[in-house]
Design a protein around this motif. Sequence first.
Motif, PDB file in Angstrom:
ATOM      1  N   ILE A  40       0.878  -1.198  -0.093  1.00 33.51           N
ATOM      2  CA  ILE A  40      -0.018   0.071   0.228  1.00 33.51           C
ATOM      3  C   ILE A  40       1.008   1.117   0.206  1.00 33.51           C
ATOM      4  O   ILE A  40       1.681   1.450   1.014  1.00 33.51           O
ATOM      5  N   SER A  41       0.720   2.137  -1.053  1.00 36.36           N
ATOM      6  CA  SER A  41       1.778   3.277  -1.207  1.00 36.36           C
ATOM      7  C   SER A  41       3.139   3.073  -0.915  1.00 36.36           C
ATOM      8  O   SER A  41       3.853   3.571  -0.283  1.00 36.36           O
ATOM      9  N   CYS A  63      -5.785  -9.406  -2.352  1.00 36.54           N
ATOM     10  CA  CYS A  63      -4.582  -8.491  -2.623  1.00 36.54           C
ATOM     11  C   CYS A  63      -3.200  -9.295  -2.562  1.00 36.54           C
ATOM     12  O   CYS A  63      -2.210  -8.416  -2.527  1.00 36.54           O
ATOM     13  N   ASP A  67      -0.245  -4.521  -5.457  1.00 34.48           N
ATOM     14  CA  ASP A  67      -0.467  -3.144  -5.061  1.00 34.48           C
ATOM     15  C   ASP A  67      -1.926  -3.195  -4.626  1.00 34.48           C
ATOM     16  O   ASP A  67      -2.680  -3.101  -5.361  1.00 34.48           O
ATOM     17  N   THR A  69      -3.019  -0.333  -3.089  1.00 38.24           N
ATOM     18  CA  THR A  69      -3.283   1.164  -2.621  1.00 38.24           C
ATOM     19  C   THR A  69      -4.907   1.572  -3.123  1.00 38.24           C
ATOM     20  O   THR A  69      -5.572   2.363  -2.164  1.00 38.24           O
ATOM     21  N   GLU A  70      -5.132   1.217  -4.444  1.00 43.83           N
ATOM     22  CA  GLU A  70      -6.505   1.778  -4.830  1.00 43.83           C
ATOM     23  C   GLU A  70      -7.579   1.171  -4.015  1.00 43.83           C
ATOM     24  O   GLU A  70      -8.619   2.015  -3.446  1.00 43.83           O
ATOM     25  N   ALA A  71      -7.667  -0.071  -3.537  1.00 42.51           N
ATOM     26  CA  ALA A  71      -8.626  -0.630  -2.839  1.00 42.51           C
ATOM     27  C   ALA A  71      -8.598  -0.029  -1.389  1.00 42.51           C
ATOM     28  O   ALA A  71      -9.551   0.264  -0.840  1.00 42.51           O
ATOM     29  N   THR A  73      -7.465   2.788  -0.252  1.00 41.88           N
ATOM     30  CA  THR A  73      -7.870   4.065  -0.240  1.00 41.88           C
ATOM     31  C   THR A  73      -9.599   4.367  -0.318  1.00 41.88           C
ATOM     32  O   THR A  73     -10.044   5.487   0.170  1.00 41.88           O
ATOM     33  N   LYS A  74     -10.098   3.453  -1.224  1.00 35.56           N
ATOM     34  CA  LYS A  74     -11.505   3.481  -1.592  1.00 35.56           C
ATOM     35  C   LYS A  74     -12.412   2.960  -0.298  1.00 35.56           C
ATOM     36  O   LYS A  74     -13.276   3.807  -0.227  1.00 35.56           O
ATOM     37  N   TYR A  75     -11.782   2.320   0.522  1.00 38.04           N
ATOM     38  CA  TYR A  75     -12.650   1.664   1.559  1.00 38.04           C
ATOM     39  C   TYR A  75     -12.192   2.160   3.030  1.00 38.04           C
ATOM     40  O   TYR A  75     -12.863   1.867   4.078  1.00 38.04           O
TER      41      TYR A  75
END
Length: 104
Positions: A40-41, A63, A67, A69-71, A73-75
């Motif tokens: 993550i990031s 996951c 990566d 990161t997108e999932a 930051t979304k939740y």
Amino acid sequence: MSTLINRLLNLISSKPLIKFDSYEAIAELAKEQNKLLVTISDNVYDLTNYRHHPGGYKVLELCKSKDATEAFTKYHWPKGDSRKIMKKYHIGVLELKPALEEAC
């Protein structure tokens, strides 16, 4: 900015962080040690023992060695408890090598 954050995390962390140069290296370590590693990031987390994830452990398995990161930051709220919880699972950083330019 990410590099500065990683350096600060290194300073406050009680254990040395592992440096990974590719997602393949993360996947290899995960397979060798039967671990659930998530990025993550550009930070690598060992979530193998995080069985009580509110979204379920299956979400984490999706996951694995990727990566997320997108999932993430979304939740997860930017100032929520998840970032505090993550600190104890932080094991490394991802420092991708830049692609070599082909010579003319």
